[in-house]
Design a protein around this motif. Structure first.
Motif, mmCIF file in Angstrom:
data_model
loop_
_atom_site.group_PDB
_atom_site.id
_atom_site.type_symbol
_atom_site.label_atom_id
_atom_site.label_comp_id
_atom_site.label_asym_id
_atom_site.label_seq_id
_atom_site.Cartn_x
_atom_site.Cartn_y
_atom_site.Cartn_z
ATOM 1 N N CYS A 153 0.846 -1.190 0.000
ATOM 2 C CA CYS A 153 0.000 0.000 0.000
ATOM 3 C C CYS A 153 0.890 1.252 0.000
ATOM 4 O O CYS A 153 1.841 1.358 0.772
ATOM 5 N N TRP A 154 0.590 2.181 -0.878
ATOM 6 C CA TRP A 154 1.387 3.398 -1.021
ATOM 7 C C TRP A 154 1.362 4.215 0.260
ATOM 8 O O TRP A 154 2.292 4.932 0.585
ATOM 9 N N HIS A 155 0.285 4.087 1.021
ATOM 10 C CA HIS A 155 0.151 4.916 2.216
ATOM 11 C C HIS A 155 0.702 4.234 3.462
ATOM 12 O O HIS A 155 1.542 4.792 4.145
ATOM 13 N N CYS A 156 0.242 3.006 3.755
ATOM 14 C CA CYS A 156 0.613 2.409 5.036
ATOM 15 C C CYS A 156 1.532 1.210 4.886
ATOM 16 O O CYS A 156 1.870 0.559 5.873
ATOM 17 N N SER A 157 1.948 0.873 3.641
ATOM 18 C CA SER A 157 2.895 -0.216 3.397
ATOM 19 C C SER A 157 2.402 -1.599 3.805
ATOM 20 O O SER A 157 3.179 -2.521 3.935
ATOM 21 N N THR A 158 1.104 -1.752 4.039
ATOM 22 C CA THR A 158 0.552 -3.073 4.267
ATOM 23 C C THR A 158 0.456 -3.762 2.905
ATOM 24 O O THR A 158 0.092 -3.121 1.926
ATOM 25 N N PRO A 159 0.788 -5.048 2.806
ATOM 26 C CA PRO A 159 0.612 -5.707 1.509
ATOM 27 C C PRO A 159 -0.850 -5.635 1.081
ATOM 28 O O PRO A 159 -1.745 -5.949 1.860
ATOM 29 N N ALA A 160 -1.096 -5.158 -0.135
ATOM 30 C CA ALA A 160 -2.464 -4.997 -0.614
ATOM 31 C C ALA A 160 -2.951 -6.332 -1.165
ATOM 32 O O ALA A 160 -2.922 -6.574 -2.365
ATOM 33 N N THR A 161 -3.326 -7.222 -0.260
ATOM 34 C CA THR A 161 -3.817 -8.528 -0.680
ATOM 35 C C THR A 161 -5.267 -8.376 -1.115
ATOM 36 O O THR A 161 -5.895 -7.366 -0.864
ATOM 37 N N GLY A 162 -5.791 -9.426 -1.719
ATOM 38 C CA GLY A 162 -7.182 -9.357 -2.158
ATOM 39 C C GLY A 162 -7.322 -8.381 -3.299
ATOM 40 O O GLY A 162 -6.400 -8.168 -4.080
ATOM 41 N N ARG A 163 -8.478 -7.758 -3.348
ATOM 42 C CA ARG A 163 -8.697 -6.889 -4.491
ATOM 43 C C ARG A 163 -7.856 -5.622 -4.339
ATOM 44 O O ARG A 163 -7.686 -5.100 -3.236
ATOM 45 N N LEU A 164 -7.329 -5.182 -5.452
ATOM 46 C CA LEU A 164 -6.441 -4.030 -5.442
ATOM 47 C C LEU A 164 -7.257 -2.762 -5.653
ATOM 48 O O LEU A 164 -8.109 -2.691 -6.535
ATOM 49 N N ILE A 165 -6.972 -1.767 -4.841
ATOM 50 C CA ILE A 165 -7.634 -0.480 -5.009
ATOM 51 C C ILE A 165 -6.576 0.494 -5.491
ATOM 52 O O ILE A 165 -5.457 0.490 -4.995
ATOM 53 N N LEU A 166 -6.927 1.295 -6.469
ATOM 54 C CA LEU A 166 -5.950 2.260 -6.965
ATOM 55 C C LEU A 166 -6.386 3.655 -6.562
ATOM 56 O O LEU A 166 -7.558 4.003 -6.634
ATOM 57 N N ALA A 167 -5.404 4.432 -6.110
ATOM 58 C CA ALA A 167 -5.680 5.818 -5.759
ATOM 59 C C ALA A 167 -5.058 6.697 -6.829
ATOM 60 O O ALA A 167 -3.902 6.509 -7.199
ATOM 61 N N ALA A 168 -5.837 7.636 -7.331
ATOM 62 C CA ALA A 168 -5.327 8.502 -8.398
ATOM 63 C C ALA A 168 -4.480 9.615 -7.801
ATOM 64 O O ALA A 168 -4.905 10.314 -6.884
ATOM 65 N N THR A 169 -3.233 9.758 -8.279
ATOM 66 C CA THR A 169 -2.383 10.864 -7.851
ATOM 67 C C THR A 169 -1.826 11.511 -9.112
ATOM 68 O O THR A 169 -1.872 10.915 -10.187
ATOM 69 N N PRO A 170 -1.263 12.714 -8.987
ATOM 70 C CA PRO A 170 -0.681 13.365 -10.168
ATOM 71 C C PRO A 170 0.470 12.545 -10.768
ATOM 72 O O PRO A 170 0.794 12.698 -11.942
ATOM 73 N N ASP A 171 1.097 11.675 -9.975
ATOM 74 C CA ASP A 171 2.195 10.864 -10.481
ATOM 75 C C ASP A 171 1.710 9.499 -10.965
ATOM 76 O O ASP A 171 2.474 8.545 -11.031
ATOM 77 N N GLY A 172 0.438 9.366 -11.224
ATOM 78 C CA GLY A 172 -0.095 8.085 -11.664
ATOM 79 C C GLY A 172 -0.796 7.381 -10.522
ATOM 80 O O GLY A 172 -0.758 7.823 -9.380
ATOM 81 N N ASP A 173 -1.442 6.268 -10.847
ATOM 82 C CA ASP A 173 -2.204 5.540 -9.838
ATOM 83 C C ASP A 173 -1.269 4.809 -8.886
ATOM 84 O O ASP A 173 -0.254 4.258 -9.301
ATOM 85 N N LYS A 174 -1.630 4.815 -7.623
ATOM 86 C CA LYS A 174 -0.833 4.120 -6.619
ATOM 87 C C LYS A 174 -1.688 3.044 -5.965
ATOM 88 O O LYS A 174 -2.882 3.265 -5.734
ATOM 89 N N PRO A 175 -1.091 1.895 -5.620
ATOM 90 C CA PRO A 175 -1.881 0.839 -4.980
ATOM 91 C C PRO A 175 -2.227 1.207 -3.543
ATOM 92 O O PRO A 175 -1.432 1.848 -2.854
ATOM 93 N N ALA A 176 -3.404 0.793 -3.094
ATOM 94 C CA ALA A 176 -3.812 1.008 -1.709
ATOM 95 C C ALA A 176 -4.398 -0.295 -1.186
ATOM 96 O O ALA A 176 -4.884 -1.115 -1.960
ATOM 97 N N CYS A 177 -4.320 -0.479 0.127
ATOM 98 C CA CYS A 177 -4.766 -1.753 0.689
ATOM 99 C C CYS A 177 -6.231 -1.714 1.057
ATOM 100 O O CYS A 177 -6.857 -2.731 1.266
ATOM 101 N N CYS A 178 -6.782 -0.513 1.184
ATOM 102 C CA CYS A 178 -8.175 -0.434 1.613
ATOM 103 C C CYS A 178 -8.723 0.927 1.159
ATOM 104 O O CYS A 178 -7.957 1.829 0.844
ATOM 105 N N PRO A 179 -10.044 1.077 1.140
ATOM 106 C CA PRO A 179 -10.610 2.353 0.704
ATOM 107 C C PRO A 179 -10.153 3.510 1.592
ATOM 108 O O PRO A 179 -9.975 4.633 1.110
ATOM 109 N N GLY A 180 -9.914 3.237 2.879
ATOM 110 C CA GLY A 180 -9.476 4.290 3.790
ATOM 111 C C GLY A 180 -8.133 4.869 3.374
ATOM 112 O O GLY A 180 -7.940 6.081 3.319
#
Lengths: 796, 52
Positions: free
Chosen positions: A8-35
């Motif tokens: 996860c780009w924010h909390c560094s937890t492995p983003a297991t299961g379904r991947l959520i992408l967060a849109a940033t100016p530098d491209g999409d970043k993986p996130a582990c949860c909607p929060g």
């Protein structure tokens, strides 16, 4: 599970299961949860993407369990916030908040910049050490709630600080000492300046009047340093004498008093030496050591006060026909309260109406929620997961079980003073010897005249001052504690840290200690080829998305949820309609895979109303071993400890973990008494045992072991019982602590050897009068400083 | 040499001012957090451009 899951780009937890992408100016970043995704997008939307560049540690995962409104609610109640507001002279308002989820210096940047974008914010100051945020704002433009909401948007949890006086008292003591230190520093330098002029003999005969003027000035600048800055020594000596004991304050106060009076006599009579500058310097160096020690202690005290801050600040209390928000600390015995879904129970009490699932993990470490209905006890700090309750308070918040966490601090303070006692057992004898030696010196030089004899006696008093000896142990230990705290271990009982190298057996609990204590999907077995796997996974994830159960989180993370109709949660499982079909999720038909430690659930398809549900997919879930457990255990083995495993779990599951970790002795089905008995048995055979656990069932074993460590997220009782508490879930901290312990013991020995050796060496010279008082002051201070410096090396 | 009769009181006044200024700073919380300010200067306030 895919081991190469993106972090996860924010909390560094492995983003297991379904991947959520967060849109940033530098491209999409993986996130582990909607929060986390919301936090990433929120931070970028504020133009604060630099945070991800500055930070040195991963961000806090947003609290997935607590409803947003529950966090913000206290900030909407003016009476509650009022206690934390302060008007400033310029018509603005100053708000004090506590921030949860701070981790590195970049948070300071993020929070300060994020808040300054709000209208009407004048100034933002965040103290990383105490997690306190001071915001000055214009009350016309913004409200405390806006500020709290912005903090939450960035992924932090704002809260009103608890009114714990302890940290405030410690801070005030620190300030007073700082003032004394500075006065001593400035004044001793001034005094030194005038005295140097006297020493080098500028005023021989010719300008006697200027010499007198310089002596007088030296008296004027040094006296505040001696009496204002040195006051703690005088009052300490007085207290010690009243208690008929000798502390190191006694010779210090005696030396200060004698030398000052002697110097005043010399000043008035114009005969003999003055020692004002030596005395001021003496006080200054003594205070530096004290200040270093107190600064470390303050850090530990602040960490404790953060731990104690875990109760909700607001509750709903019955007032007439309605409910009114009330501050938790104002709740009385017998008050009727309402606790809604997702909220924490504010005080200990009894359910008076309603029924709900309550998670008591905070207190018991047990992740499986329990159902509480009318008449059942409720504990403060537990969380209502589903449904809502009315309750009757059985006591004020400060008397609740979770508030007893504060007892941890008191216990540790008592322990620390025992450590001082050890020094104090030696020090009085040492001081008595010092006083005898000083008198002897006075008698020895009786032919040289009283003034000269006093000077030698003074040198003896100063040179033998056992400050270094008295500081040697406490300084090393408090430096080790500060170091441990920075690395994520809270040391409540310092003596246990020192005992670690003697440990030869390490007993572990299984669930929550060697394993994560959370279920994760291990295997997915399709049972009916007619359905596409993807669809079935999605259906299962959708059903569990709205469910409240330890297994639900693992399953709901599998896929993006679909809308669910007619959702029902019962004791045996959940059911609902997804994609126009009716489904059920509950225990697998046979015993599942039959592997130890694995829980199996199955997704059933319900066809016609009268037909039996057909299992279509099986999910095997298991409590996963901590990733670092094998490495941590082999490190402990290398340090000479034999790992043992004692678990309340079934034999198969325990044997499986023991096999993986190569633990030879593992016992299953252990009751709390069994664990205790095992430890006592080992101790009776002359072994020393380290116990590591997390649950209430480990409490007695933790209390009985020679050393005990409670895991992060332990139950409060386990935390209370253990001597050390891990602030982050990482077993490799155990071998790390062992090394820290060895380093601390080495430093301790070095310090004591140095302090004793220095005194033994210097005393003969002082007795025969070879050391002038100013040199004695430098020598003694240098000795104390070396001891402090040596101890502070532990912090690196 | 007589100038010291003037200089010494002046030095004492400066010393008094220094102590007063320090006490004021302690009272205004300036010594409560000795860690964060050291970090704060490392963060620049301008927006980053893409080419870095």
């Amino acid at each position: 599970m895919n081991s190469a899951a993106p972090l996860c780009w924010h909390c560094s937890t492995p983003a297991t299961g379904r991947l959520i992408l967060a849109a940033t100016p530098d491209g999409d970043k993986p996130a582990c949860c909607p929060g986390c995704a919301a936090a990433i997008e929120g931070i970028h939307a504020l133009g604060l993407g630099d945070y991800y560049r500055f930070r040195t540690e991963a961000g806090p995962p947003p609290d997935r369990d607590r409803a947003d409104d529950a966090v913000l609610a206290p900030f909407s109640v003016p009476e509650l916030v009022a206690g934390y507001l302060q008007p400033t002279t310029s018509g603005d308002t100053r708000l004090v908040l506590r921030i949860e989820g701070l981790h590195c210096a970049a948070c300071v940047w993020l929070i300060e910049h994020g808040l300054k974008q709000l209208p009407g914010i004048r100034d933002v100051r965040l103290n990383l050490a105490s997690a306190r945020l001071h915001v000055t704002y214009d009350p016309v433009d913004t409200t405390p709630r806006d500020i709290a909401a912005r903090l939450q948007q960035m992924g932090y949890r704002p809260a009103l600080p608890s009114r714990d006086g302890r940290a405030a008292v410690a801070r005030e003591a620190h300030r007073t000492l700082l003032r004394r230190l500075l006065v001593a520093g400035l004044c001793s330098m001034q005094a030194m300046m005038y005295s140097t002029a006297l020493y080098i003999g500028t005023f021989d005969d010719v300008e006697k009047v200027f010499a007198e003027l310089f002596k007088l000035t030296s008296f004027i600048v040094a006296t505040p340093a001696i009496f204002y800055s040195g006051w703690p020594f005088f009052s300490g000596a007085w207290q010690a004498l009243r208690a008929r004991t000798l502390t190191m304050d006694v010779p210090v106060a005696l030396a200060l008093g004698l030398a000052w009076s002697g110097s005043v006599v010399a000043l008035v009579s114009g005969v003999g030496h003055i020692y004002f500058e030596s005395l001021a310097m003496f006080v200054f160096f003594l205070l530096i050591s004290r200040w270093l020690e107190q600064r470390q202690r303050l850090r530990v005290a602040e960490a404790h006060s953060q731990l104690a801050d875990s109760l909700p600040g607001l509750a709903l209390r019955r007032a007439g026909d309605g409910w009114q928000p009330v501050a938790t600390h104002l709740i009385n015995t017998g008050d009727h309260l309402q606790v809604q879904q997702g909220e924490l129970v504010p005080v200990d009490g009894v359910v008076s109406a309603g029924e709900a699932l309550v998670e008591e993990a905070v207190l018991t470490g047990e992740a499986v929620p329990v159902r509480r209905s009318e008449g059942a006890p409720l504990l403060a700090g537990t969380r209502v997961l589903e449904g809502h309750l009315e309750m009757r308070a059985e006591g004020p918040a400060r008397e609740s079980r979770v508030a007893r966490l504060g007892a941890l601090l008191d216990a540790s303070e008592a322990e620390e003073s025992r450590l001082h006692l050890y020094a104090r057992a030696v020090v009085p004898w040492f001081i008595a010897g010092t006083l005898v030696l000083a008198s002897f010196t006075l008698w020895w030089h009786r032919d040289a005249g009283l003034a000269q004899g006093l000077q030698y006696a003074l040198a003896v008093l100063v040179v033998t001052c056992p400050c270094a000896l008295a500081l040697a142990a406490p300084l090393a230990v408090s430096a080790a504690r500060a170091r441990a705290l920075a690395s994520g271990v809270l040391i409540a009982r310092p003596l246990q840290l020192l005992a670690l190298p003697g440990i030869d057996h390490a007993l572990f609990d299984k669930t929550g200690t060697l394993t994560t204590g959370h279920f994760a999907v291990q295997k997915i077995v399709p049972l009916d080829p007619r359905w596409p796997e993807q669809t079935l996974r999605q259906v299962a994830a959708s059903l569990e998305h709205s469910a409240v159960h330890p297994l639900a989180r693992a399953l709901s993370a599998l896929e993006e949820p679909l809308p669910v109709m007619a959702f029902r949660q019962q004791r045996e499982g959940v059911s609902g309609e997804v994609l126009g079909e009716s489904w059920m999720l509950r225990a697998a038909p046979d015993s599942g895979s039959g592997e130890p430690g694995v829980t199996s659930v199955a997704l059933y398809h319900c066809g016609a109303a009268d037909a039996a549900p057909v299992p279509v997919m099986r999910f095997d879930l298991a409590d996963r071993l901590r990733d670092e457990a094998p490495a941590a255990l082999s490190a402990l083995r290398a340090l000479g400890m034999t790992p043992l495993l004692a678990s309340g779990d079934q034999a198969m599951a325990v044997a499986s973990v023991a096999r993986t970790l190569q633990i030879d002795q593992a016992r299953a089905g252990q009751q709390p008494e069994d664990k205790l008995a095992w430890i006592q048995d080992l101790q009776a055979r002359g072994h020393r045992v380290l116990m590591t656990g997390d649950g209430v069932n480990d409490t007695r074993a933790l209390a009985a072991a020679d050393c005990s460590v409670a895991m992060a997220d332990s139950s409060a009782l386990a935390r209370d019982a253990a001597g050390m508490y891990l602030l982050r879930p990482d077993l490799t901290l155990l071998p790390w602590l062992h090394n820290l312990s060895r380093a601390t013991r080495r430093t301790l020995r070095m310090n004591i050897a140095w302090a004793l050796g220095y005194n033994a060496l210097a005393i003969p010279f002082a007795v025969v009068g070879l050391i002038p008082p100013w040199l004695a002051a430098i020598g003694m201070s240098a000795s104390s400083l070396i001891v402090s410096w040596n101890a502070s090396r532990l912090m690196r | 040499m007589e100038i010291v009769i003037l200089l010494i009181p002046l030095a004492l006044i400066v010393l008094g001012l220094a102590i007063a200024a320090f006490f004021w700073a302690v009272k205004r919380d300036q010594f409560d957090d000795l860690d964060s300010p050291g970090w704060r200067i490392l963060f620049d306030d301008r927006d980053r451009t893409k080419d870095e």
